[in-house]
Design an enzyme around this catalytic site. Structure first.
Site, mmCIF file in Angstrom:
data_model
loop_
_atom_site.group_PDB
_atom_site.id
_atom_site.type_symbol
_atom_site.label_atom_id
_atom_site.label_comp_id
_atom_site.label_asym_id
_atom_site.label_seq_id
_atom_site.Cartn_x
_atom_site.Cartn_y
_atom_site.Cartn_z
ATOM 1 N N ASN A 85 18.161 -50.994 38.858
ATOM 2 C CA ASN A 85 17.413 -49.731 38.822
ATOM 3 C C ASN A 85 16.460 -49.754 40.007
ATOM 4 O O ASN A 85 15.442 -50.435 39.969
ATOM 5 C CB ASN A 85 16.650 -49.607 37.497
ATOM 6 C CG ASN A 85 15.771 -48.369 37.479
ATOM 7 O OD1 ASN A 85 15.896 -47.493 38.339
ATOM 8 N ND2 ASN A 85 14.874 -48.299 36.499
ATOM 9 N N LYS A 91 14.648 -47.356 41.114
ATOM 10 C CA LYS A 91 13.497 -46.455 40.982
ATOM 11 C C LYS A 91 13.333 -45.649 42.282
ATOM 12 O O LYS A 91 14.333 -45.320 42.903
ATOM 13 C CB LYS A 91 12.238 -47.249 40.609
ATOM 14 C CG LYS A 91 12.529 -48.216 39.453
ATOM 15 C CD LYS A 91 11.327 -48.769 38.782
ATOM 16 C CE LYS A 91 11.796 -49.694 37.653
ATOM 17 N NZ LYS A 91 10.730 -50.136 36.797
ATOM 18 N N HIS A 102 14.827 -43.561 30.618
ATOM 19 C CA HIS A 102 14.012 -44.699 31.059
ATOM 20 C C HIS A 102 12.555 -44.477 30.641
ATOM 21 O O HIS A 102 12.073 -43.343 30.630
ATOM 22 C CB HIS A 102 14.115 -44.860 32.578
ATOM 23 C CG HIS A 102 13.497 -46.132 33.062
ATOM 24 N ND1 HIS A 102 12.136 -46.240 33.267
ATOM 25 C CD2 HIS A 102 14.029 -47.344 33.335
ATOM 26 C CE1 HIS A 102 11.876 -47.489 33.669
ATOM 27 N NE2 HIS A 102 13.001 -48.168 33.710
ATOM 28 N N GLU A 155 9.841 -44.870 32.079
ATOM 29 C CA GLU A 155 8.993 -44.171 33.061
ATOM 30 C C GLU A 155 9.206 -42.660 32.972
ATOM 31 O O GLU A 155 8.291 -41.878 33.189
ATOM 32 C CB GLU A 155 9.271 -44.715 34.477
ATOM 33 C CG GLU A 155 8.627 -46.078 34.662
ATOM 34 C CD GLU A 155 9.350 -47.016 35.616
ATOM 35 O OE1 GLU A 155 10.138 -46.545 36.458
ATOM 36 O OE2 GLU A 155 9.122 -48.241 35.510
ATOM 37 N N GLU A 185 14.671 -52.022 26.705
ATOM 38 C CA GLU A 185 13.635 -52.362 27.680
ATOM 39 C C GLU A 185 12.263 -52.209 27.033
ATOM 40 O O GLU A 185 11.714 -51.097 26.985
ATOM 41 C CB GLU A 185 13.718 -51.427 28.892
ATOM 42 C CG GLU A 185 15.017 -51.526 29.651
ATOM 43 C CD GLU A 185 14.833 -51.064 31.094
ATOM 44 O OE1 GLU A 185 15.066 -51.873 31.999
ATOM 45 O OE2 GLU A 185 14.424 -49.915 31.308
ATOM 46 N N GLY A 205 8.236 -54.195 34.887
ATOM 47 C CA GLY A 205 7.427 -54.251 36.102
ATOM 48 C C GLY A 205 6.143 -55.042 35.949
ATOM 49 O O GLY A 205 5.272 -55.003 36.813
ATOM 50 N N SER A 247 11.452 -57.146 33.703
ATOM 51 C CA SER A 247 11.079 -58.340 34.474
ATOM 52 C C SER A 247 12.152 -59.433 34.494
ATOM 53 O O SER A 247 11.822 -60.619 34.476
ATOM 54 C CB SER A 247 9.746 -58.911 33.967
ATOM 55 O OG SER A 247 8.710 -57.957 34.148
#
Ligand code: PGA
Length: 249
Positions: A8, A10, A93, A95, A163, A169, A208
């Site tokens: 990913n 991003k 996701h 985010e 996730e 992150g 991570s």
């Protein structure tokens, strides 16, 4: 199906950097038995399609709008992505949920729309730190799966990415026990909902994942792939993770 290593990216990389990445990656990657998928910024779709050529690497955008076209300023069409050669799409996701207020209902529409345009959806789910602390983890996953997969059938490929939000992150990777509990729960949910087809659904872990954690996590029950952010941006570090997974397989 083989173990999946999905990247990913991003909001990273220009078209030129995309081309450079794949030149290097295709040069060093050696991993029969590992399925590789890249979730790229939609603006780099053409650069990705041109770079990947006829290799068996899959790719797709990190988001779509659930319509072929229309008055949806700033959005990405699943039809256009499929037309450019994408086979996958990331949906839900954390985010997108957090920064763009995507609800489980909207995410469900995106999955159905992706399938309509022959894009294989990878549905991301996961709890926040607060939800985990309150003992809500499995209830949150259940809701995200129930609503997200409402009326969704297992066409071609359908995948889930677990996730935990607090591990994305942050460098704080979930423990194998935490991953096992979540993945086993997701598998039970899928087995109940899709008794005949659930075996074809991969459950990816993301949050991570790095070279140090890849080995242990790849061996956890019901982990059949990774979704990797930061460590996927450099061809060499991604290849190192793929190598670790392959040696374990
Ligand atoms: P990370 O991102 O590997 O940088 O934690 C994972 C993701 O957001 O999919």
């Amino acid at each position: 199906m083989s173990f999946i290593v999905a990247a990913n990216w991003k909001m990273h990389k220009t078209p030129e950097e995309t081309t450079e990445f794949f030149l290097r990656f295709l040069d060093i990657v050696e991993s029969p038995g590992i399925k590789k998928i890249f979730f790229i910024p939609a603006v780099n779709a053409l650069a990705t399609a041109n770079s990947i050529g006829f290799s068996n690497i899959g790719w797709g955008p990190q988001n779509i709008f659930p319509a072929a076209e229309g008055a949806y300023t700033g959005e990405t069409s699943p039809k256009v992505m499929a037309d450019l050669g994408a086979q996958y799409v990331l949906v839900g996701h954390s985010e997108r949920r957090r920064l763009f207020h995507e609800t489980n209902e909207l995410i469900n529409k995106k999955i159905l729309s992706a399938q309509e345009f022959s894009l294989n959806p990878v549905l991301c789910i996961g709890e926040t730190l607060e939800e985990r602390k309150q003992g809500q983890t499995l209830a949150v996953l259940q809701k995200q799966l129930e609503v997200g997969l409402s009326h969704v059938e297992v066409l071609k490929e359908l995948h889930i990415a677990y996730e935990p939000v607090w591990a994305i992150g942050t460098g704080e990777v979930a423990s194998p026990e935490q991953v096992k509990e979540a993945h086993q729960y997701i598998r039970r949910f899928l087995a109940k909902k899709y008794p005949e087809h659930h075996a074809s659904i991969n459950i990816l872990y993301g949050g991570s994942v790095k070279i140090d954690s890849a080995k242990d996590l790849s061996q956890v029950d019901q982990v059949s792939g990774f979704l990797i952010g930061g460590a996927s941006l450099k061809a060499d570090s991604l290849q190192q993770i793929i190598q670790v997974v392959r040696n374990e397989g």
